[in-house]
Scaffold this motif. Structure first.
Motif, PDB file in Angstrom:
ATOM      1  N   LEU A  46       1.019  -1.049   0.004  1.00  0.00           N
ATOM      2  CA  LEU A  46       0.035   0.069   0.046  1.00  0.00           C
ATOM      3  C   LEU A  46       1.180   1.037  -0.183  1.00  0.00           C
ATOM      4  CD1 LEU A  46      -2.815  -1.047   2.702  1.00  0.00           C
ATOM      5  CD2 LEU A  46      -3.109  -0.215   0.130  1.00  0.00           C
ATOM      6  N   GLN A  47       0.240   2.088  -0.670  1.00  0.00           N
ATOM      7  CA  GLN A  47       1.048   3.362  -0.923  1.00  0.00           C
ATOM      8  C   GLN A  47       0.832   4.194   0.387  1.00  0.00           C
ATOM      9  OE1 GLN A  47       3.569   3.012  -2.628  1.00  0.00           O
ATOM     10  NE2 GLN A  47       3.438   5.028  -3.561  1.00  0.00           N
ATOM     11  N   GLU A  48      -0.037   4.262   0.775  1.00  0.00           N
ATOM     12  CA  GLU A  48      -0.452   5.027   2.203  1.00  0.00           C
ATOM     13  C   GLU A  48      -0.734   3.950   3.338  1.00  0.00           C
ATOM     14  OE1 GLU A  48      -2.747   8.295   2.130  1.00  0.00           O
ATOM     15  OE2 GLU A  48      -1.550   9.257   0.080  1.00  0.00           O
ATOM     16  N   GLN A  49      -0.291   4.292   4.347  1.00  0.00           N
ATOM     17  CA  GLN A  49      -1.018   2.767   5.766  1.00  0.00           C
ATOM     18  C   GLN A  49      -2.774   3.389   5.345  1.00  0.00           C
ATOM     19  OE1 GLN A  49       0.726   0.728   7.136  1.00  0.00           O
ATOM     20  NE2 GLN A  49       2.758   1.180   6.284  1.00  0.00           N
ATOM     21  N   HIS A  50      -3.516   2.402   6.245  1.00  0.00           N
ATOM     22  CA  HIS A  50      -4.648   2.501   6.312  1.00  0.00           C
ATOM     23  C   HIS A  50      -5.187   1.762   7.656  1.00  0.00           C
ATOM     24  CE1 HIS A  50      -8.912   2.462   5.551  1.00  0.00           C
ATOM     25  NE2 HIS A  50      -8.534   3.893   4.505  1.00  0.00           N
ATOM     26  N   GLY A  51      -6.022   2.613   8.423  1.00  0.00           N
ATOM     27  CA  GLY A  51      -6.257   1.892   9.777  1.00  0.00           C
ATOM     28  C   GLY A  51      -7.256   0.366   9.420  1.00  0.00           C
ATOM     29  N   ILE A  52      -8.281   0.994   8.400  1.00  0.00           N
ATOM     30  CA  ILE A  52      -8.880  -0.114   8.488  1.00  0.00           C
ATOM     31  C   ILE A  52      -8.765  -1.107   7.318  1.00  0.00           C
ATOM     32  CG2 ILE A  52     -11.281  -0.565   7.723  1.00  0.00           C
ATOM     33  CD1 ILE A  52     -12.374   2.366   9.018  1.00  0.00           C
ATOM     34  N   PHE A  53      -7.938  -1.138   5.923  1.00  0.00           N
ATOM     35  CA  PHE A  53      -8.275  -2.224   4.836  1.00  0.00           C
ATOM     36  C   PHE A  53      -6.943  -2.563   5.256  1.00  0.00           C
ATOM     37  CE2 PHE A  53     -11.813   0.449   3.321  1.00  0.00           C
ATOM     38  CZ  PHE A  53     -12.855  -0.283   4.117  1.00  0.00           C
ATOM     39  N   GLY A  54      -6.830  -3.480   4.813  1.00  0.00           N
ATOM     40  CA  GLY A  54      -5.403  -4.319   4.206  1.00  0.00           C
ATOM     41  C   GLY A  54      -5.481  -4.849   3.052  1.00  0.00           C
ATOM     42  N   ILE A  55      -4.531  -5.316   2.462  1.00  0.00           N
ATOM     43  CA  ILE A  55      -4.649  -5.999   1.062  1.00  0.00           C
ATOM     44  C   ILE A  55      -4.281  -7.429   1.177  1.00  0.00           C
ATOM     45  CG2 ILE A  55      -3.752  -4.138  -0.370  1.00  0.00           C
ATOM     46  CD1 ILE A  55      -0.824  -5.101  -0.668  1.00  0.00           C
ATOM     47  N   ARG A  56      -4.649  -8.277   0.292  1.00  0.00           N
ATOM     48  CA  ARG A  56      -4.715  -9.627   0.114  1.00  0.00           C
ATOM     49  C   ARG A  56      -4.670  -9.849  -1.980  1.00  0.00           C
ATOM     50  NH1 ARG A  56      -8.806 -13.483   3.226  1.00  0.00           N
ATOM     51  NH2 ARG A  56      -6.966 -15.200   2.643  1.00  0.00           N
ATOM     52  N   LEU A  57      -3.645 -11.205  -2.018  1.00  0.00           N
ATOM     53  CA  LEU A  57      -2.725 -11.126  -3.942  1.00  0.00           C
ATOM     54  C   LEU A  57      -4.006 -12.487  -3.470  1.00  0.00           C
ATOM     55  CD1 LEU A  57      -1.057 -10.122  -5.887  1.00  0.00           C
ATOM     56  CD2 LEU A  57       0.092 -12.553  -4.500  1.00  0.00           C
ATOM     57  N   ASP A  58      -4.587 -11.966  -4.531  1.00  0.00           N
ATOM     58  CA  ASP A  58      -5.278 -12.986  -5.827  1.00  0.00           C
ATOM     59  C   ASP A  58      -4.784 -13.581  -6.262  1.00  0.00           C
ATOM     60  OD1 ASP A  58      -7.891 -12.383  -4.468  1.00  0.00           O
ATOM     61  OD2 ASP A  58      -9.169 -11.665  -6.133  1.00  0.00           O
TER      62      ASP A  58
END
Length: 225
Positions: A46-58
């Motif tokens: 993620l380019q910017e940190q997010h308090g709620i969301f993360g990422i997952r690789l499909d």
């Protein structure tokens, strides 16, 4: 409960030389020339940190510039353990990593990695999923090796609206040896991976040596030398 509309975050992909030092410096190998078999790390973040969301690789595929290639990751799980590892997430789910070895296609030394990344919601106390699934939550467990779970995720991914497309690439050293004498066999697609040159040359040398030994043995037997 989380209600609202959110803009998809920006995700980037880097190809890094293997090692913790390269991860700390975040030095991309995109402009560097690699050799077949060099250990590398694929990183999505993620380019910017997010308090709620993360990422997952499909999923990811390795392709030539004209789009020919093969799929290498599905649902975050490797489709070829010798080529690339399963995806692993950081503790805050802002980064994803996968270990790999540099490879190339027979007639193309620039390899493109095209991936689909999706958002996930970080687990919190008293968080309840109302209009979604348990797999919408971020998890360290990709479920690799558990076939029913992977199939369920694959069926749902086609209708998702939170898919983020991200690409990376790396360049592999060109070797001019006997490679230009090889001709592809019928039924074998052009988009196949090349073995390291040293293996090819050792095999060729072994065949020539066996041929010379056979000729020498025949002469000794026939003429009694």
């Amino acid at each position: 409960m989380i209600i609202g509309k959110f803009q998809l975050p920006e995700v980037t992909m880097n190809v890094l030389p293997a090692g913790e030092a390269s991860l700390a410096k975040n030095e991309s190998t995109e402009m560097k020339v690699l050799n077949v078999g060099d250990p590398i790390i694929f990183e999505w973040k993620l380019q910017e940190q997010h308090g709620i969301f993360g990422i997952r690789l499909d999923r990811c595929s390795a392709e030539t510039e004209d789009g020919k290639g093969v799929k290498i990751i599905e649902n975050g799980c490797s489709l070829d353990d010798e080529l690339i590892s399963d995806a692993q997430s950081s503790q805050d789910f802002s980064r994803i990593y996968a270990n790999s070895l540099a490879f190339k296609f027979p007639e193309d030394h620039l390899v493109f990695i095209r991936c689909e990344v999706r958002t996930c919601v970080k687990r919190m106390e008293h968080l309840e999923v109302i209009d979604g699934e348990e797999e919408d939550l971020c998890s360290m467990d990709q479920g690799c090796g558990v076939l029913p779970s992977r199939n369920r995720r694959q069926l749902n991914s086609s209708s998702r609206t939170d898919i983020i497309f991200v690409n990376g690439r790396f360049r592999v050293e060109k070797h001019r040896g006997f490679e230009h004498l090889r001709t592809p066999s019928k039924g074998i697609p052009d988009a196949s991976f090349c073995m390291p040159d040293v293996i090819y040359y050792v095999g060729l040398g072994t065949v020539i040596l066996c041929y010379l030994i056979t000729i020498s043995t025949t002469i000794v037997y026939k003429f009694g030398f």
